[in-house]
Design an enzyme around this catalytic site. Structure first.
Site, mmCIF file in Angstrom:
data_model
loop_
_atom_site.group_PDB
_atom_site.id
_atom_site.type_symbol
_atom_site.label_atom_id
_atom_site.label_comp_id
_atom_site.label_asym_id
_atom_site.label_seq_id
_atom_site.Cartn_x
_atom_site.Cartn_y
_atom_site.Cartn_z
ATOM 1 C CG ASP A 239 -2.093 1.140 1.329
ATOM 2 O OD1 ASP A 239 -2.011 1.834 0.177
ATOM 3 O OD2 ASP A 239 -2.573 1.322 2.040
ATOM 4 C CE LYS B 24 -0.350 3.578 3.433
ATOM 5 N NZ LYS B 24 -1.404 4.171 4.638
ATOM 6 C CG ASP C 144 -2.539 -2.575 3.705
ATOM 7 O OD1 ASP C 144 -2.895 -2.700 4.583
ATOM 8 O OD2 ASP C 144 -2.954 -1.851 2.708
ATOM 9 C CG ASP D 273 -3.428 5.668 2.142
ATOM 10 O OD1 ASP D 273 -3.398 4.486 1.803
ATOM 11 O OD2 ASP D 273 -2.883 6.170 3.123
ATOM 12 N NE ARG E 10 -11.839 2.948 3.902
ATOM 13 C CZ ARG E 10 -12.313 3.896 4.629
ATOM 14 N NH1 ARG E 10 -13.100 4.723 4.992
ATOM 15 N NH2 ARG E 10 -10.960 4.088 5.582
HETATM 16 N N1 BES Z 1 -3.476 0.372 5.061
HETATM 17 C C1 BES Z 1 -4.048 1.190 5.458
HETATM 18 C C2 BES Z 1 -4.456 1.371 7.000
HETATM 19 C C3 BES Z 1 -3.259 1.015 8.081
HETATM 20 C C4 BES Z 1 -2.304 1.880 8.265
HETATM 21 C C5 BES Z 1 -3.585 -0.207 9.103
HETATM 22 C C6 BES Z 1 -1.404 1.605 9.126
HETATM 23 C C7 BES Z 1 -2.485 -0.119 9.857
HETATM 24 C C8 BES Z 1 -1.468 0.641 10.250
HETATM 25 C C9 BES Z 1 -5.098 1.758 4.871
HETATM 26 O O1 BES Z 1 -5.219 1.474 3.278
HETATM 27 C C10 BES Z 1 -5.195 3.332 4.987
HETATM 28 O O2 BES Z 1 -4.166 3.724 4.410
HETATM 29 N N2 BES Z 1 -5.972 3.763 5.395
HETATM 30 C C11 BES Z 1 -6.248 5.344 5.582
HETATM 31 C C12 BES Z 1 -7.611 5.557 5.422
HETATM 32 C C13 BES Z 1 -7.813 7.254 5.254
HETATM 33 C C14 BES Z 1 -7.317 7.687 4.131
HETATM 34 C C15 BES Z 1 -9.379 7.496 5.396
HETATM 35 C C16 BES Z 1 -5.755 5.578 7.142
HETATM 36 O O3 BES Z 1 -6.216 4.704 8.142
HETATM 37 O O4 BES Z 1 -5.280 6.715 7.239
HETATM 38 ZN ZN ZN Z 2 -4.282 -0.425 2.934
HETATM 39 ZN ZN ZN Z 3 -4.289 2.730 2.053
#
Ligand code: BES
Ligand code: ZN
Ligand code: ZN
Length: 459
Positions: free
Chosen positions: A231, A238, A249, A308, A312
């Site tokens: 990811d 990121k 991920d 990011d 979902r």
């Molecule tokens: N894979 C990440 C979530 C994640 C990050 C899980 C660090 C565990 C540790 C996910 O795809 C993501 O980036 N989520 C974003 C969502 C946001 C953009 C609404 C997040 O959690 O910041």
């Molecule tokens: Zn992710």
């Molecule tokens: Zn993500």
């Protein structure tokens, strides 16, 4: 695979005696004078994590005294495989069989090494599984946890969607399951637009991997796992720190597969299906953009607010497909949000479910397996944070609050009414090494779910 266990006790097996720190003084007073003197001489006080090797008069190892916090501490033996000399050992503990079983699992998990890219010291200590334990149950849980860890620890370059598919096919072959996959543009032809859209920017074709096992007349159990093999965040890239661990991920997919392996090994009476949408969230000229709209399999249009929030997106088409058959239970595992970690920390998976009975059962399973879970609410009023001005729903919330809840509410939109569903937002990673839990990939909540399934199915 289970080199750290022995099924039968060799004549020269060394007893491992756990002693609870707060009972140490009275316990010491009851020992033979020689042992009492040796423990005093060596300064042993039964501090949890400490151990004392007790020599026999002929210089062989007579016993090992192990300091523990409690006789039902599942991690009491977690450090022992690394600390003990080569040889075979057996536990001498006045513990209930279930505690003995979790301590034995703790030993097995402590013997784990990830040695694919660097030579590590081999573990030469073996534990005899106590006859009071269900040896198959112990071994299947250790093996599945090690499988999850291996899959997560493997660098993204070697764990792309095609590798994840191969790993699932291998487990399927070993367990007599059928595994198929829909790859690349076939995802569009077969109406999985979100999986295709998230994965199309990668040189590694996105896919939906589908494992089926068991008899159709059994209750259907469907597992879905987030398989984002790396990811990067997509165009809403990121930060370096945020990206560093993102090989993990696909941890949700690893959990679904590990759980499936346990279900199949133990022959639980279910009709099992595992759905893994596997993609790399990459950046290229073909990457999805913030502001784009995707028409999902279910029909809802989704505005991509943030590339990011890709987990979902791929999960929604898999959940639509998974709930179409109205399974008795639909479970999904995902490293879905950083927000779940802010809410509960890294070691406590967030559980969301539309059924209070399922919640009660899962929390009891967590207790039984010493594998904690914490329920968070599917608070419907927060659904408004996912409103989009041009589509039915947005993939990220408009406000920086309750991010784990809004992610779960997004998923719930794609679960058919009447289906019992639970969602696990997991870290899948140990930040630091603790007994039985080395730094790196980790299964979290998986053994809790397995305990619940066994209980629910009367197995
Ligand atoms: N894979 C990440 C979530 C994640 C990050 C899980 C660090 C565990 C540790 C996910 O795809 C993501 O980036 N989520 C974003 C969502 C946001 C953009 C609404 C997040 O959690 O910041
Ligand atoms: Zn992710
Ligand atoms: Zn993500």
């Amino acid at each position: 695979m289970h080199e750290c266990f022995l099924d039968t006790k060799p004549a020269d097996s060394t007893p491992l005696m756990p002693v609870v720190e707060k009972n140490f003084r009275p316990w010491l007073a009851q020992q033979e004078p020689t042992l009492e003197r040796w423990l005093t001489t060596t300064g042993f006080t039964a501090k949890p994590g400490s151990l004392c090797l007790v020599p026999g008069t002929d210089g062989t190892l007579d016993a090992v005294i192990v300091g523990v916090a409690a006789l039902d501490d599942p991690w009491a033996c977690g450090d022992l495989p690394a600390k003990l000399p080569v040889g075979s050992y057996h536990l001498v503990a006045a513990s209930e069989p279930v505690a003995l079983e979790s301590m034995t699992i703790g030993w097995g998990l402590g013997a784990y090494r990830f040695a694919h890219y660097k030579a590590t010291d081999p573990v030469g200590a073996k534990l005899v599984i106590d006859p009071a334990c269900d040896a198959e149950l112990v071994k299947t849980q250790v093996a599945a946890t090690c499988l999850v860890r291996d899959l997560i620890n493997t660098p993204a370059e070697d764990m792309m969607p095609e590798h994840l598919a191969a790993a699932i096919a291998t487990v399927g072959r070993e367990c007599g399951a059928a595994v198929t996959q829909i790859v690349g543009d076939d995802l569009l032809a077969q109406n999985y637009p979100t999986i295709h859209r998230v994965g199309r920017a990668s040189a590694h074709a996105p896919r939906l991997i589908d494992l089926r096992w068991g008899e159709a007349d059994q209750p259907q159990l469907t597992l879905v796992g987030k398989g984002v093999c790396f990811d990067s965040g997509g165009l809403d890239l990121k930060s370096a720190a945020g990206m560093r661990l993102m090989k993990k991920d696909m941890g949700g997919a690893a959990h679904a597969l590990g759980l499936a392996q346990m279900v199949m090994h133990m022959g639980l009476p279910v009709h099992l299906r595992v759905l893994v949408p596997a993609v790399e969230n990459a950046v290229s000229g073909d990457a999805m953009r913030p502001g784009d709209v995707i028409s999902s399999r279910q029909g809802l249009t989704i505005e991509v607010d943030n590339t990011d929030a890709e987990g979902r997106l791929i999960l929604c088409d898999a959940l639509t497909e998974g709930s179409a058959a109205h399974p008795a239970l639909l479970l999904d595992f995902a490293t879905l949000t950083g927000a779940a970690r802010v809410a509960l920390g890294t070691e406590l998976p967030a559980l969301f479910t539309n059924s209070d009975d399922v919640a009660t059962g899962l929390l009891a399973g967590a207790e039984h397996a010493s594998d904690p879970l914490w329920r968070l609410p599917l608070h419907q009023p927060y659904r408004a944070m996912l409103n989009s001005t041009i589509a039915d729903i947005a993939n990220a919330a408009s406000a920086p609050f309750a991010g784990a809840i809004t992610a779960a509410l997004f998923l719930q939109e794609f679960v058919s009414a009447g289906v019992d569903w639970a969602h696990f937002d997991i870290m899948a990673w140990n930040r630091t090494s603790q007994p039985g839990r080395p730094e790196g990939g980790e299964a979290m909540g998986m053994r809790a779910v397995f305990a619940y399934l066994r209980q629910r199915l009367g197995a």
